[in-house]
Design a protein around this motif. Structure first.
Motif, PDB file in Angstrom:
ATOM      1  N   GLN A 125       0.642  -1.211  -0.120  1.00  0.00           N
ATOM      2  CA  GLN A 125       0.037   0.174   0.057  1.00  0.00           C
ATOM      3  C   GLN A 125       0.807   1.331   0.072  1.00  0.00           C
ATOM      4  O   GLN A 125       0.538   2.351  -0.299  1.00  0.00           O
ATOM      5  CB  GLN A 125      -0.940  -0.103   1.202  1.00  0.00           C
ATOM      6  N   GLU A 126       2.289   1.022   0.621  1.00  0.00           N
ATOM      7  CA  GLU A 126       2.902   2.243   0.516  1.00  0.00           C
ATOM      8  C   GLU A 126       3.708   2.582  -0.904  1.00  0.00           C
ATOM      9  O   GLU A 126       4.207   3.705  -1.094  1.00  0.00           O
ATOM     10  CB  GLU A 126       4.075   2.067   1.399  1.00  0.00           C
ATOM     11  N   HIS A 127       3.499   1.679  -1.834  1.00  0.00           N
ATOM     12  CA  HIS A 127       4.087   1.769  -3.447  1.00  0.00           C
ATOM     13  C   HIS A 127       2.694   2.094  -4.156  1.00  0.00           C
ATOM     14  O   HIS A 127       2.182   1.202  -4.748  1.00  0.00           O
ATOM     15  CB  HIS A 127       4.610   0.510  -3.652  1.00  0.00           C
ATOM     16  N   ASP A 128       2.481   3.135  -4.252  1.00  0.00           N
ATOM     17  CA  ASP A 128       1.112   3.633  -4.919  1.00  0.00           C
ATOM     18  C   ASP A 128       1.267   3.474  -6.528  1.00  0.00           C
ATOM     19  O   ASP A 128       0.255   3.232  -7.154  1.00  0.00           O
ATOM     20  CB  ASP A 128       0.814   5.255  -4.690  1.00  0.00           C
ATOM     21  N   ASP A 129       2.535   3.395  -6.866  1.00  0.00           N
ATOM     22  CA  ASP A 129       2.880   2.920  -8.330  1.00  0.00           C
ATOM     23  C   ASP A 129       3.102   1.724  -8.840  1.00  0.00           C
ATOM     24  O   ASP A 129       3.010   1.307  -9.811  1.00  0.00           O
ATOM     25  CB  ASP A 129       3.891   3.952  -8.821  1.00  0.00           C
ATOM     26  N   LEU A 130       2.851   0.755  -7.562  1.00  0.00           N
ATOM     27  CA  LEU A 130       2.760  -0.440  -7.976  1.00  0.00           C
ATOM     28  C   LEU A 130       1.512  -1.060  -8.804  1.00  0.00           C
ATOM     29  O   LEU A 130       0.412  -0.883  -8.171  1.00  0.00           O
ATOM     30  CB  LEU A 130       2.987  -1.548  -6.737  1.00  0.00           C
ATOM     31  N   PRO A 131       1.402  -1.419  -9.946  1.00  0.00           N
ATOM     32  CA  PRO A 131       0.429  -1.831 -10.815  1.00  0.00           C
ATOM     33  C   PRO A 131      -0.697  -3.082  -9.952  1.00  0.00           C
ATOM     34  O   PRO A 131       0.105  -3.765  -9.351  1.00  0.00           O
ATOM     35  CB  PRO A 131       0.893  -2.230 -12.153  1.00  0.00           C
ATOM     36  N   LYS A 132      -1.836  -2.811 -10.123  1.00  0.00           N
ATOM     37  CA  LYS A 132      -2.722  -3.701  -9.687  1.00  0.00           C
ATOM     38  C   LYS A 132      -2.392  -4.931 -10.056  1.00  0.00           C
ATOM     39  O   LYS A 132      -2.422  -6.046  -9.365  1.00  0.00           O
ATOM     40  CB  LYS A 132      -4.079  -3.252 -10.246  1.00  0.00           C
ATOM     41  N   ALA A 133      -1.805  -5.369 -11.401  1.00  0.00           N
ATOM     42  CA  ALA A 133      -1.754  -6.502 -11.855  1.00  0.00           C
ATOM     43  C   ALA A 133      -0.165  -7.226 -11.195  1.00  0.00           C
ATOM     44  O   ALA A 133      -0.394  -8.301 -10.969  1.00  0.00           O
ATOM     45  CB  ALA A 133      -1.492  -6.515 -13.423  1.00  0.00           C
ATOM     46  N   ALA A 134       0.345  -6.271 -11.036  1.00  0.00           N
ATOM     47  CA  ALA A 134       1.546  -6.685 -10.086  1.00  0.00           C
ATOM     48  C   ALA A 134       1.465  -7.347  -8.780  1.00  0.00           C
ATOM     49  O   ALA A 134       1.848  -8.432  -8.070  1.00  0.00           O
ATOM     50  CB  ALA A 134       2.776  -5.790 -10.165  1.00  0.00           C
ATOM     51  N   ARG A 135       0.404  -6.531  -8.007  1.00  0.00           N
ATOM     52  CA  ARG A 135       0.005  -7.163  -6.795  1.00  0.00           C
ATOM     53  C   ARG A 135      -0.645  -8.197  -6.783  1.00  0.00           C
ATOM     54  O   ARG A 135      -0.599  -9.211  -5.872  1.00  0.00           O
ATOM     55  CB  ARG A 135      -0.893  -5.903  -6.346  1.00  0.00           C
ATOM     56  N   ILE A 136      -1.608  -8.692  -7.918  1.00  0.00           N
ATOM     57  CA  ILE A 136      -2.255  -9.908  -8.013  1.00  0.00           C
ATOM     58  C   ILE A 136      -1.222 -11.002  -8.219  1.00  0.00           C
ATOM     59  O   ILE A 136      -1.440 -11.833  -7.668  1.00  0.00           O
ATOM     60  CB  ILE A 136      -3.290  -9.563  -9.034  1.00  0.00           C
ATOM     61  N   ALA A 137      -0.296 -10.793  -9.082  1.00  0.00           N
ATOM     62  CA  ALA A 137       0.788 -11.567  -9.310  1.00  0.00           C
ATOM     63  C   ALA A 137       1.313 -12.100  -8.133  1.00  0.00           C
ATOM     64  O   ALA A 137       1.793 -13.273  -7.882  1.00  0.00           O
ATOM     65  CB  ALA A 137       1.718 -11.108 -10.373  1.00  0.00           C
ATOM     66  N   PHE A 138       1.652 -11.111  -7.337  1.00  0.00           N
ATOM     67  CA  PHE A 138       2.384 -11.463  -6.006  1.00  0.00           C
ATOM     68  C   PHE A 138       1.619 -12.179  -5.102  1.00  0.00           C
ATOM     69  O   PHE A 138       2.014 -13.256  -4.741  1.00  0.00           O
ATOM     70  CB  PHE A 138       2.845 -10.189  -5.471  1.00  0.00           C
ATOM     71  N   GLU A 139       0.591 -11.932  -4.986  1.00  0.00           N
ATOM     72  CA  GLU A 139      -0.434 -12.733  -4.080  1.00  0.00           C
ATOM     73  C   GLU A 139      -0.487 -14.049  -4.491  1.00  0.00           C
ATOM     74  O   GLU A 139      -0.481 -15.216  -3.720  1.00  0.00           O
ATOM     75  CB  GLU A 139      -1.836 -12.041  -4.086  1.00  0.00           C
ATOM     76  N   TRP A 140      -0.705 -14.110  -5.902  1.00  0.00           N
ATOM     77  CA  TRP A 140      -0.743 -15.663  -6.447  1.00  0.00           C
ATOM     78  C   TRP A 140       0.436 -16.542  -6.371  1.00  0.00           C
ATOM     79  O   TRP A 140       0.469 -17.769  -6.412  1.00  0.00           O
ATOM     80  CB  TRP A 140      -1.362 -15.551  -7.962  1.00  0.00           C
ATOM     81  N   ALA A 141       1.635 -15.742  -6.356  1.00  0.00           N
ATOM     82  CA  ALA A 141       2.779 -16.441  -6.236  1.00  0.00           C
ATOM     83  C   ALA A 141       3.192 -17.116  -4.978  1.00  0.00           C
ATOM     84  O   ALA A 141       4.091 -18.011  -4.785  1.00  0.00           O
ATOM     85  CB  ALA A 141       4.113 -15.330  -6.646  1.00  0.00           C
ATOM     86  N   LEU A 142       2.511 -16.548  -3.721  1.00  0.00           N
ATOM     87  CA  LEU A 142       2.808 -17.114  -2.476  1.00  0.00           C
ATOM     88  C   LEU A 142       1.890 -18.119  -2.097  1.00  0.00           C
ATOM     89  O   LEU A 142       0.964 -18.354  -2.828  1.00  0.00           O
ATOM     90  CB  LEU A 142       2.256 -15.906  -1.486  1.00  0.00           C
ATOM     91  N   LEU A 143       2.615 -18.930  -1.289  1.00  0.00           N
ATOM     92  CA  LEU A 143       1.820 -20.198  -0.828  1.00  0.00           C
ATOM     93  C   LEU A 143       0.603 -19.599  -0.171  1.00  0.00           C
ATOM     94  O   LEU A 143       0.706 -18.474   0.827  1.00  0.00           O
ATOM     95  CB  LEU A 143       2.580 -20.926   0.164  1.00  0.00           C
ATOM     96  N   PRO A 144      -0.618 -20.041  -0.223  1.00  0.00           N
ATOM     97  CA  PRO A 144      -1.825 -19.413   0.634  1.00  0.00           C
ATOM     98  C   PRO A 144      -1.651 -19.357   2.210  1.00  0.00           C
ATOM     99  O   PRO A 144      -1.046 -20.379   2.467  1.00  0.00           O
ATOM    100  CB  PRO A 144      -2.984 -20.344   0.064  1.00  0.00           C
ATOM    101  N   THR A 145      -2.124 -18.541   2.773  1.00  0.00           N
ATOM    102  CA  THR A 145      -2.099 -18.477   4.315  1.00  0.00           C
ATOM    103  C   THR A 145      -2.761 -19.522   4.850  1.00  0.00           C
ATOM    104  O   THR A 145      -2.228 -20.362   5.637  1.00  0.00           O
ATOM    105  CB  THR A 145      -2.427 -17.072   4.726  1.00  0.00           C
ATOM    106  N   GLN A 146      -3.938 -19.773   4.306  1.00  0.00           N
ATOM    107  CA  GLN A 146      -4.710 -21.080   5.085  1.00  0.00           C
ATOM    108  C   GLN A 146      -5.096 -21.647   3.666  1.00  0.00           C
ATOM    109  O   GLN A 146      -5.511 -21.384   2.529  1.00  0.00           O
ATOM    110  CB  GLN A 146      -6.008 -20.435   5.510  1.00  0.00           C
TER     111      GLN A 146
END
Length: 200
Positions: A125-146
């Motif tokens: 959230q501190e990186h306002d210029d980080l594209p939404k697509a990049a945030r989604i890619a990051f979340e999907w790259a991580l092992l799910p929390t649960q």
């Protein structure tokens, strides 16, 4: 790609297995081509494996997905592993569940949680210029929390431990099958070093 700068014949270890009284099996190994190390736990119908990812691998992966240099460095230097989790039990057994937010990293400096998806959200959230697509890619790259795994289900993704390259830690991890809760510990896991090996 070899980790020739730090791997010597004296520290090569392939398929070194340790059996606990609970019939759990921990194996530590090293890829003969890359030198990347792994830690693998098998017990009670689960298979859990951590494999080192060099920071350069993580930089390249997220650079290709729109992360700027500052954001790439934040991830690459957070002690990232490729992680696999499998339910190897049969259909006659209840599903397996885990919650990564309950896992703990132990070092000489104390105890801390993993950097799960929910940990990273306020950081990005501190990186306002980080594209939404990049945030989604990051979340999907991580092992799910649960996650819940039925028989033969498996998943893989990145896990981050929030430590400097080359750090050593013990991982306390847990999972549940039906009414049975398991908590285990793998000692002396090594964060990948920040080195830059060249292809042979």
């Amino acid at each position: 790609m070899r980790l020739a700068q730090r791997i010597t014949p004296a520290c090569l270890f392939l398929a070194l297995c340790f059996t606990t009284p609970l019939q759990a099996q921990l194996s530590r190994g090293e890829d003969p081509d890359t030198g990347l190390r792994h830690w693998q736990w098998q017990e009670a119908g689960i298979h859990f494996k951590l494999t080192q990812r060099l920071p350069d691998q993580t930089r390249a992966f997220f650079g290709a997905r729109g992360f700027d240099r500052e954001a790439r460095e934040r991830i690459a230097l957070a002690c990232v592993f490729q992680t696999e989790f499998r339910n190897t039990a049969g259909n006659d057994q209840p599903p397996v569940e885990y919650d990564l937010s309950e896992w703990r990293v132990h070092t000489d400096d104390g105890t801390q949680p993993l950097m799960v998806r929910e940990t990273w959200k306020p950081i990005w959230q501190e990186h306002d210029d980080l594209p939404k697509a990049a945030r989604i890619a990051f979340e999907w790259a991580l092992l799910p929390t649960q996650q819940e795994y039925a028989a033969d289900d498996y998943n893989w993704g990145m896990t981050a431990y929030g430590l400097a390259p080359g750090s050593e830690f013990d991982l306390e991890f847990s999972w549940q099958r039906g009414d049975q809760q398991y908590t285990r510990r793998i000692d002396a896991i090594e964060c990948p070093p920040d080195i830059h090996p060249q292809p042979d």
